[in-house]
Enzyme design. Structure first.
Site, PDB file in Angstrom:
ATOM      1  N   GLU A 104       0.807  -1.233   0.000  1.00  0.00           N
ATOM      2  CA  GLU A 104       0.000   0.000   0.000  1.00  0.00           C
ATOM      3  C   GLU A 104       0.843   1.288   0.000  1.00  0.00           C
ATOM      4  O   GLU A 104       0.474   2.264  -0.654  1.00  0.00           O
ATOM      5  CB  GLU A 104      -0.977   0.030   1.187  1.00  0.00           C
ATOM      6  CG  GLU A 104      -0.334  -0.278   2.532  1.00  0.00           C
ATOM      7  CD  GLU A 104      -0.911   0.537   3.682  1.00  0.00           C
ATOM      8  OE1 GLU A 104      -0.531   0.273   4.821  1.00  0.00           O
ATOM      9  OE2 GLU A 104      -1.716   1.465   3.436  1.00  0.00           O
ATOM     10  N   THR A 127       3.107  -8.141  -0.893  1.00  0.00           N
ATOM     11  CA  THR A 127       3.246  -7.925   0.548  1.00  0.00           C
ATOM     12  C   THR A 127       2.874  -9.198   1.293  1.00  0.00           C
ATOM     13  O   THR A 127       1.869  -9.836   0.971  1.00  0.00           O
ATOM     14  CB  THR A 127       2.390  -6.761   1.116  1.00  0.00           C
ATOM     15  OG1 THR A 127       2.341  -6.884   2.550  1.00  0.00           O
ATOM     16  CG2 THR A 127       0.969  -6.756   0.603  1.00  0.00           C
ATOM     17  N   ASP A 129       1.731  -9.200   4.060  1.00  0.00           N
ATOM     18  CA  ASP A 129       0.552  -8.904   4.890  1.00  0.00           C
ATOM     19  C   ASP A 129      -0.766  -9.260   4.193  1.00  0.00           C
ATOM     20  O   ASP A 129      -1.796  -9.364   4.846  1.00  0.00           O
ATOM     21  CB  ASP A 129       0.533  -7.418   5.267  1.00  0.00           C
ATOM     22  CG  ASP A 129       1.773  -6.987   6.037  1.00  0.00           C
ATOM     23  OD1 ASP A 129       2.449  -7.864   6.611  1.00  0.00           O
ATOM     24  OD2 ASP A 129       2.066  -5.782   6.056  1.00  0.00           O
ATOM     25  N   MET A 171       3.906 -11.443  12.093  1.00  0.00           N
ATOM     26  CA  MET A 171       3.777 -10.112  11.492  1.00  0.00           C
ATOM     27  C   MET A 171       2.416  -9.980  10.806  1.00  0.00           C
ATOM     28  O   MET A 171       1.560 -10.854  10.940  1.00  0.00           O
ATOM     29  CB  MET A 171       4.892  -9.903  10.486  1.00  0.00           C
ATOM     30  CG  MET A 171       6.247  -9.669  11.103  1.00  0.00           C
ATOM     31  SD  MET A 171       7.401  -9.247   9.773  1.00  0.00           S
ATOM     32  CE  MET A 171       8.880  -8.945  10.699  1.00  0.00           C
ATOM     33  N   GLU A 223       0.898  -9.258  15.455  1.00  0.00           N
ATOM     34  CA  GLU A 223       1.662  -8.198  16.136  1.00  0.00           C
ATOM     35  C   GLU A 223       0.824  -6.937  16.350  1.00  0.00           C
ATOM     36  O   GLU A 223       1.149  -6.093  17.180  1.00  0.00           O
ATOM     37  CB  GLU A 223       2.896  -7.834  15.295  1.00  0.00           C
ATOM     38  CG  GLU A 223       2.523  -7.259  13.922  1.00  0.00           C
ATOM     39  CD  GLU A 223       3.706  -6.884  13.050  1.00  0.00           C
ATOM     40  OE1 GLU A 223       4.853  -7.004  13.489  1.00  0.00           O
ATOM     41  OE2 GLU A 223       3.459  -6.467  11.897  1.00  0.00           O
ATOM     42  N   ARG A 267       4.844 -19.899  27.328  1.00  0.00           N
ATOM     43  CA  ARG A 267       6.044 -19.323  26.690  1.00  0.00           C
ATOM     44  C   ARG A 267       5.643 -18.646  25.382  1.00  0.00           C
ATOM     45  O   ARG A 267       4.695 -19.080  24.717  1.00  0.00           O
ATOM     46  CB  ARG A 267       7.063 -20.408  26.362  1.00  0.00           C
ATOM     47  CG  ARG A 267       7.651 -21.089  27.564  1.00  0.00           C
ATOM     48  CD  ARG A 267       8.702 -20.217  28.251  1.00  0.00           C
ATOM     49  NE  ARG A 267       9.437 -20.970  29.238  1.00  0.00           N
ATOM     50  CZ  ARG A 267       9.114 -21.052  30.525  1.00  0.00           C
ATOM     51  NH1 ARG A 267       8.049 -20.419  30.982  1.00  0.00           N
ATOM     52  NH2 ARG A 267       9.856 -21.758  31.364  1.00  0.00           N
ATOM     53  N   GLN A 275      10.124 -15.118   9.011  1.00  0.00           N
ATOM     54  CA  GLN A 275       8.991 -15.522   8.182  1.00  0.00           C
ATOM     55  C   GLN A 275       8.947 -14.749   6.854  1.00  0.00           C
ATOM     56  O   GLN A 275       8.105 -15.028   6.009  1.00  0.00           O
ATOM     57  CB  GLN A 275       7.671 -15.389   8.936  1.00  0.00           C
ATOM     58  CG  GLN A 275       7.063 -14.024   9.044  1.00  0.00           C
ATOM     59  CD  GLN A 275       5.670 -14.085   9.676  1.00  0.00           C
ATOM     60  OE1 GLN A 275       5.436 -13.475  10.687  1.00  0.00           O
ATOM     61  NE2 GLN A 275       4.750 -14.835   9.075  1.00  0.00           N
TER      62      GLN A 275
HETATM   63  O1  F6P Z   1       4.646  -4.973   5.714  1.00  0.00           O
HETATM   64  C1  F6P Z   1       5.392  -6.111   5.858  1.00  0.00           C
HETATM   65  C2  F6P Z   1       5.929  -6.233   7.241  1.00  0.00           C
HETATM   66  O2  F6P Z   1       6.648  -7.441   7.283  1.00  0.00           O
HETATM   67  C3  F6P Z   1       4.917  -6.162   8.377  1.00  0.00           C
HETATM   68  O3  F6P Z   1       4.202  -7.341   8.558  1.00  0.00           O
HETATM   69  C4  F6P Z   1       5.798  -5.773   9.538  1.00  0.00           C
HETATM   70  O4  F6P Z   1       5.086  -5.084  10.531  1.00  0.00           O
HETATM   71  C5  F6P Z   1       6.813  -4.876   8.905  1.00  0.00           C
HETATM   72  O5  F6P Z   1       6.853  -5.212   7.527  1.00  0.00           O
HETATM   73  C6  F6P Z   1       8.203  -4.983   9.462  1.00  0.00           C
HETATM   74  O6  F6P Z   1       8.981  -4.021   8.853  1.00  0.00           O
HETATM   75  P1  F6P Z   1      10.562  -3.917   8.912  1.00  0.00           P
HETATM   76  O7  F6P Z   1      11.130  -4.981   8.031  1.00  0.00           O
HETATM   77  O8  F6P Z   1      10.838  -2.554   8.407  1.00  0.00           O
HETATM   78  O9  F6P Z   1      10.942  -4.129  10.333  1.00  0.00           O
END
Ligand code: F6P
Length: 343
Positions: A104, A127, A129, A171, A223, A267, A275
C-alpha cells in the site's frame, strides 16, 4: 526508440519478488524493451542508483527469496526535493515506464506520481501482509504463512512435551491475515487479530478447557492487536508513518497474561523476519511470475496507473486507485471460520 523499463521493489521485501522481476525481464524481451534495475526502492530513483538488468541477472532467481534489487522504506514525498530527483533520474536514464512492486505504501506513492506527475507506472502487488485491495492474494503471503506454520509445528512439539501454552507472534501489521491463516493451518486453539476484539477471559477459560483435554495449547497472535494494560516498548515510526509493531512485544505480554489468568506455564516466541525470508513457495513463484509478465503486457498496451491483480485465479488489471483505496482486512466470514475451532 527502444522502450526502457525501470523496475523497482519498495517497502519490505518478500518471497516472490525475484520471480516477479524475472517475469518482467523475460517478457520484456518479447517486446524488445530494455530493462533496468532501480536499486533499493524509491531511494534508487532519488539517488540515481539504476543499473542494467538482463537475462543473466535473473535467470537463476526463481527460487530465491528477497529481492535482487534491494528494498527500502524510503518515501520520496518525505525526502527534501525527493520528487524532483525522481523525475530528473527518470529523464537521465530515459525510462519510458516503471514497474513498481510494492504494498500500500509503495503503490500509494506510485498512484500519486501517476496522477499528479503523469508518470507511466504499472504496479505489481507484493506484501506478506496480504492487505492490498482488489487482488485475492499478494505474493509473499503464502511463503510467510508457510514459514509460520512450520514454526507452529515446532512449538507444538516442545509445548506438548513440557505441557505448556505456547504463543507465537506473527507479522501482518494492521491486518490479521497472517495470524488467521497460520492459526487455522496449524491447529491453534486461539487466534488474536486486530480486526476483532479478544475477550481475554473467554480465551483463558477456553485454553483451560483445551489444556484439560490435551495438556498443552497453541495460540497465534498478530503483532497488531491491542491488549489491556500492555507495557509497550518504544514506539518508532517509519517514513510512511507506520509504527514498528514488533517492538511492542505483544506476544510476550500475552503469554504473561495467560500465565497469570490460567496458572499454566506459558512461553512466547516471535518469528519476526524469519517468516519473510527463504525460498518462495510454489504459489508465490507462480503468482510473482504471472504478475511480472502481466505488468509488461500492461506497459505494451500503455495501460498506466494500473496494477496486475489475481481474481478467481485469473490475472487481471485494476486501477492503482482501487488497490490503495482501503486496506483489505479480515472479514466476518473468515473470522467465523476460525471460530469454528475455538471449542
Ligand atoms: O509490511 C510487511 C511487514 O513485514 C509487516 O508485517 C511488519 O510489521 C513490517 O513489515 C516490518 O517491517 P521492517 O522490516 O521494516 O521491520
Amino acid at each position: 526508440m527502444v522502450k526502457k523499463i525501470g523496475i523497482l521493489t519498495g517497502g519490505g521485501d518478500c518471497p516472490g519478488l525475484n520471480p516477479a522481476i524475472r517475469g518482467v525481464v523475460f517478457k520484456a524481451i518479447d517486446y524488445n524493451f530494455k530493462t533496468l534495475g532501480i536499486q533499493e526502492g524509491w531511494k534508487g530513483l532519488i539517488e540515481g542508483n539504476v543499473l542494467p538488468l538482463g537475462l543473466s541477472d535473473v535467470e537463476e532467481t526463481v527460487d530465491c527469496g528477497g529481492t535482487i534489487l534491494g528494498a527500502s522504506r524510503v518515501n520520496p514525498y518525505k525526502v527534501d526535493g525527493g520528487i524532483e530527483k525522481v523525475l530528473a533520474n527518470i529523464k537521465e536514464y530515459e525510462l519510458s515506464a516503471l514497474v513498481v512492486m510494492g504494498g500500500e505504501d509503495t503503490l500509494g506513492v506510485s498512484n500519486r506520481l501517476f496522477k499528479e506527475r503523469g508518470l507511466k507506472i504499472v504496479g505489481v502487488p507484493k506484501t506478506m501482509d496480504n492487505d492490498l485491495s482488489g487482488t485475492d492474494y499478494t505474493f509473499g503471503f503464502d511463503t510467510s504463512v508457510t514459514r509460520a506454520m512450520d514454526a507452529m509445528k515446532s512449538l507444538k512439539d516442545t509445548g506438548s512435551s513440557h505441557r505448556r501454552v505456547m504463543v507465537l507472534e506473527v507479522m501482518g501489521r494492521h491486518a490479521g491475515w497472517v495470524a488467521l491463516f497460520t492459526g487455522i493451518s496449524s491447529g491453534a486453539d486461539w487466534i488474536l487479530i486486530p480486526e476483532f476484539k479478544t475477550d481475554f477471559d473467554r480465551m483463558c477459560q477456553h485454553l483451560l478447557d483445551v489444556y484439560k483435554r490435551k495438556k498443552y495449547a497453541l495460540v497465534v497472535t498478530s503483532e497488531g492487536i491491542e491488549m489491556p494494560e500492555m507495557k509497550t516498548g518504544k514506539e518508532e515510526l517509519d517514513q510512511f508513518g507506520h509504527m514498528i509493531l514488533r517492538k511492542r512485544g505483544v506476544g510476550e505480554n500475552l503469554a504473561q497474561l495467560i500465565n497469570k489468568k490460567t496458572g499454566i506455564e506459558t512461553r512466547s516466541a516471535v518469528i519476526g523476519h524469519m517468516q519473510r525470508g527463504g525460498p518462495p513457495t510454489l504459489f508465490d513463484r507462480i503468482l510473482g511470475t504471472r504478475c511480472g509478465v502481466k505488468a509488461v503486457d500492461l506497459i505494451a498496451q500503455e495501460k498506466f496507473g494500473r496494477m496486475a491483480a489475481l481474481r478467481s485465479n485469473e490475472i487481471i488489471d485494476i486501477s492503482l486507485d482501487e488497490a490503495v483505496a482501503k486496506l483489505k482486512t479480515v472479514n466476518e466470514g473468515w473470522w467465523n471460520l476460525a471460530k469454528v475451532f475455538f471449542k
